[in-house]
Design a protein around this motif. Structure first.
Motif, PDB file in Angstrom:
ATOM      1  N   PRO A 118       0.824  -1.213   0.000  1.00 44.01           N
ATOM      2  CA  PRO A 118       0.000   0.000   0.000  1.00 44.01           C
ATOM      3  C   PRO A 118       0.858   1.264   0.000  1.00 44.01           C
ATOM      4  N   ALA A 119       0.528   2.200  -0.878  1.00 41.94           N
ATOM      5  CA  ALA A 119       1.282   3.455  -0.968  1.00 41.94           C
ATOM      6  C   ALA A 119       0.364   4.557  -1.470  1.00 41.94           C
ATOM      7  N   GLU A 212      -5.319  22.471  21.273  1.00 40.93           N
ATOM      8  CA  GLU A 212      -5.060  23.559  22.211  1.00 40.93           C
ATOM      9  C   GLU A 212      -3.787  23.323  23.027  1.00 40.93           C
ATOM     10  N   ALA A 213      -3.347  22.067  23.119  1.00 40.82           N
ATOM     11  CA  ALA A 213      -2.106  21.768  23.850  1.00 40.82           C
ATOM     12  C   ALA A 213      -0.881  22.273  23.095  1.00 40.82           C
ATOM     13  N   HIS A 214      -1.023  22.511  21.797  1.00 40.90           N
ATOM     14  CA  HIS A 214       0.023  23.103  20.970  1.00 40.90           C
ATOM     15  C   HIS A 214       1.295  22.259  20.955  1.00 40.90           C
ATOM     16  N   GLU A 215       1.153  20.940  20.968  1.00 38.93           N
ATOM     17  CA  GLU A 215       2.323  20.067  20.882  1.00 38.93           C
ATOM     18  C   GLU A 215       2.835  20.036  19.447  1.00 38.93           C
ATOM     19  N   ILE A 216       4.159  19.919  19.294  1.00 33.98           N
ATOM     20  CA  ILE A 216       4.798  19.858  17.988  1.00 33.98           C
ATOM     21  C   ILE A 216       5.598  18.566  17.908  1.00 33.98           C
ATOM     22  N   ARG A 217       5.446  17.877  16.793  1.00 29.32           N
ATOM     23  CA  ARG A 217       6.171  16.622  16.617  1.00 29.32           C
ATOM     24  C   ARG A 217       6.598  16.492  15.165  1.00 29.32           C
ATOM     25  N   SER A 218       7.785  15.954  14.938  1.00 32.34           N
ATOM     26  CA  SER A 218       8.260  15.762  13.577  1.00 32.34           C
ATOM     27  C   SER A 218       7.715  14.460  13.005  1.00 32.34           C
ATOM     28  N   THR A 219       7.664  14.397  11.688  1.00 38.32           N
ATOM     29  CA  THR A 219       7.201  13.180  11.021  1.00 38.32           C
ATOM     30  C   THR A 219       8.188  12.060  11.269  1.00 38.32           C
ATOM     31  N   MET A 220       7.685  10.874  11.508  1.00 41.80           N
ATOM     32  CA  MET A 220       8.566   9.752  11.768  1.00 41.80           C
ATOM     33  C   MET A 220       7.928   8.440  11.298  1.00 41.80           C
ATOM     34  N   SER A 221       8.798   7.459  11.077  1.00 37.08           N
ATOM     35  CA  SER A 221       8.325   6.133  10.702  1.00 37.08           C
ATOM     36  C   SER A 221       7.841   5.407  11.953  1.00 37.08           C
ATOM     37  N   GLY A 222       7.177   4.274  11.748  1.00 39.70           N
ATOM     38  CA  GLY A 222       6.699   3.521  12.894  1.00 39.70           C
ATOM     39  C   GLY A 222       5.855   2.337  12.470  1.00 39.70           C
ATOM     40  N   ARG A 223       5.189   1.737  13.416  1.00 38.52           N
ATOM     41  CA  ARG A 223       4.342   0.571  13.148  1.00 38.52           C
ATOM     42  C   ARG A 223       2.896   0.889  13.493  1.00 38.52           C
ATOM     43  N   LEU A 234      -4.158  -6.424  10.627  1.00 32.97           N
ATOM     44  CA  LEU A 234      -3.025  -6.134   9.755  1.00 32.97           C
ATOM     45  C   LEU A 234      -1.952  -5.388  10.528  1.00 32.97           C
ATOM     46  N   HIS A 235      -0.708  -5.765  10.321  1.00 32.18           N
ATOM     47  CA  HIS A 235       0.422  -5.103  10.963  1.00 32.18           C
ATOM     48  C   HIS A 235       1.303  -4.497   9.873  1.00 32.18           C
ATOM     49  N   PHE A 236       1.570  -3.211   9.979  1.00 36.61           N
ATOM     50  CA  PHE A 236       2.364  -2.508   8.976  1.00 36.61           C
ATOM     51  C   PHE A 236       3.489  -1.719   9.629  1.00 36.61           C
ATOM     52  N   GLU A 237       4.563  -1.569   8.869  1.00 37.21           N
ATOM     53  CA  GLU A 237       5.602  -0.605   9.180  1.00 37.21           C
ATOM     54  C   GLU A 237       5.471   0.490   8.129  1.00 37.21           C
ATOM     55  N   HIS A 238       5.302   1.731   8.554  1.00 36.92           N
ATOM     56  CA  HIS A 238       5.092   2.805   7.586  1.00 36.92           C
ATOM     57  C   HIS A 238       6.243   3.792   7.606  1.00 36.92           C
ATOM     58  N   THR A 239       6.549   4.332   6.453  1.00 44.21           N
ATOM     59  CA  THR A 239       7.597   5.338   6.329  1.00 44.21           C
ATOM     60  C   THR A 239       7.220   6.300   5.220  1.00 44.21           C
ATOM     61  N   SER A 240       7.834   7.479   5.208  1.00 47.59           N
ATOM     62  CA  SER A 240       7.462   8.484   4.215  1.00 47.59           C
ATOM     63  C   SER A 240       8.699   9.122   3.600  1.00 47.59           C
ATOM     64  N   PHE A 241       8.532   9.636   2.377  1.00 46.40           N
ATOM     65  CA  PHE A 241       9.619  10.251   1.626  1.00 46.40           C
ATOM     66  C   PHE A 241       9.093  11.488   0.909  1.00 46.40           C
ATOM     67  N   GLN A 242       9.943  12.502   0.776  1.00 45.20           N
ATOM     68  CA  GLN A 242       9.589  13.670  -0.018  1.00 45.20           C
ATOM     69  C   GLN A 242       9.992  13.446  -1.468  1.00 45.20           C
ATOM     70  N   ALA A 243       9.211  14.006  -2.385  1.00 46.31           N
ATOM     71  CA  ALA A 243       9.495  13.864  -3.808  1.00 46.31           C
ATOM     72  C   ALA A 243      10.444  14.968  -4.262  1.00 46.31           C
ATOM     73  N   LYS A 250       4.470  14.074  -0.511  1.00 46.89           N
ATOM     74  CA  LYS A 250       5.036  13.064   0.376  1.00 46.89           C
ATOM     75  C   LYS A 250       4.522  11.680   0.008  1.00 46.89           C
ATOM     76  N   LEU A 251       5.447  10.764  -0.198  1.00 50.05           N
ATOM     77  CA  LEU A 251       5.115   9.371  -0.485  1.00 50.05           C
ATOM     78  C   LEU A 251       5.069   8.596   0.817  1.00 50.05           C
ATOM     79  N   VAL A 252       3.972   7.921   1.091  1.00 43.23           N
ATOM     80  CA  VAL A 252       3.810   7.105   2.297  1.00 43.23           C
ATOM     81  C   VAL A 252       3.665   5.654   1.865  1.00 43.23           C
ATOM     82  N   ILE A 253       4.502   4.792   2.416  1.00 46.89           N
ATOM     83  CA  ILE A 253       4.496   3.365   2.069  1.00 46.89           C
ATOM     84  C   ILE A 253       4.242   2.544   3.322  1.00 46.89           C
TER      85      ILE A 253
END
Length: 257
Positions: A118-119, A212-223, A234-243, A250-253
């Protein structure tokens, strides 16, 4: 009219200030505090800037802090690298052009269609712009109206998506809100982002709370684990790439594990 980016800059400063205690930054507790966190004058002291100047920053006034000032505020507020980068981004003069939906080049469409896992491709606003057959089997993007093909909107307001994530929904959704914050704030005030934010606020009380909590987080891979209605667990590992063609894309696989 105040610049929406400057307003977000001030709101972010205030949210970080309110999360700190005098003890953490080495200041005496002093007299009883009416509100949580540090006082404005304490942040100004720690950053080595004038109190009036700091107040203007937190109020979202049209002022331009230097890189040195931004770095000093980041140290005073104990910002993480991601939060520090976000503060820098908000301090820069933004692109004044209105947001325009991205166009996925044919070569990228053909590439994701050739993948067995899946992508899909998203834009800056997290709209789903293109996807392959395996992604359609999992997410059914093609069955949704075009205005609803947005990953955050699906996560926060779509009952079927929430059901698929089960007990893990809150953790995934909260992380996505924090990641979207970083994107939204640099486009604050743009009609397209305002429209999306209005829909999210109206459709999800959890979104309102986390936003409202205004939390900031960077994009990251994970499961991720999903309970699909026909395919089962279904169990997936997902990651993303910029074109390279367009960094806004952003490509998400999703790779089965």
């Amino acid at each position: 009219m105040a610049d929406p980016r400057r307003v977000e800059f001030g709101d972010f400063l205030r949210s970080r200030r309110e999360k700190l205690s005098p003890k953490i930054v080495g200041l005496p507790a002093g007299r009883r505090r009416r509100t949580a966190g540090l006082r404005r004058e304490e942040v100004a002291q720690l950053a080595g800037i004038g109190v009036d100047w700091y107040i203007r920053l937190e109020q979202g006034r049209t002022v331009s802090p230097s890189v040195t000032t931004i770095d000093a505020l980041a140290r005073a507020l104990r910002l993480s690298k991601t939060e520090h980068a976000h503060l820098k981004a908000l301090a820069r003069d933004g692109d004044k052009r209105a947001f325009v939906p991205e166009v996925v080049p044919p070569s990228i469409r053909r590439m994701i269609e050739s993948l067995n896992q899946p992508a899909y491709i998203t834009g800056r606003r997290w709209d789903v712009l293109a996807w392959n057959d395996p992604a359609e089997e999992i997410f059914a993007f093609g069955q949704l109206p075009e205005q609803d093909r947005n990953t955050l909107l699906l996560m926060m307001t779509n009952k079927q998506t929430r059901k698929r994530y089960g007990a893990g929904w809150a953790d995934v959704a909260k992380a996505m809100v924090a990641m979207f914050r970083a994107t939204h704030d640099v486009w604050a005030g743009d009609p397209a982002f305002t429209e999306l934010l209005t829909r999210l606020r109206a459709g999800s009380p959890e979104f309102v709370k986390w936003w409202e909590a205004h939390e900031i987080r960077s994009t990251m891979s994970g499961r991720k684990t999903m309970n699909h209605p026909t395919l089962g667990v279904l169990h997936f590992e997902h990651t993303s790439f910029q074109a390279n063609d367009d960094p806004a894309l952003k490509l998400v696989i999703y790779t089965p594990v």
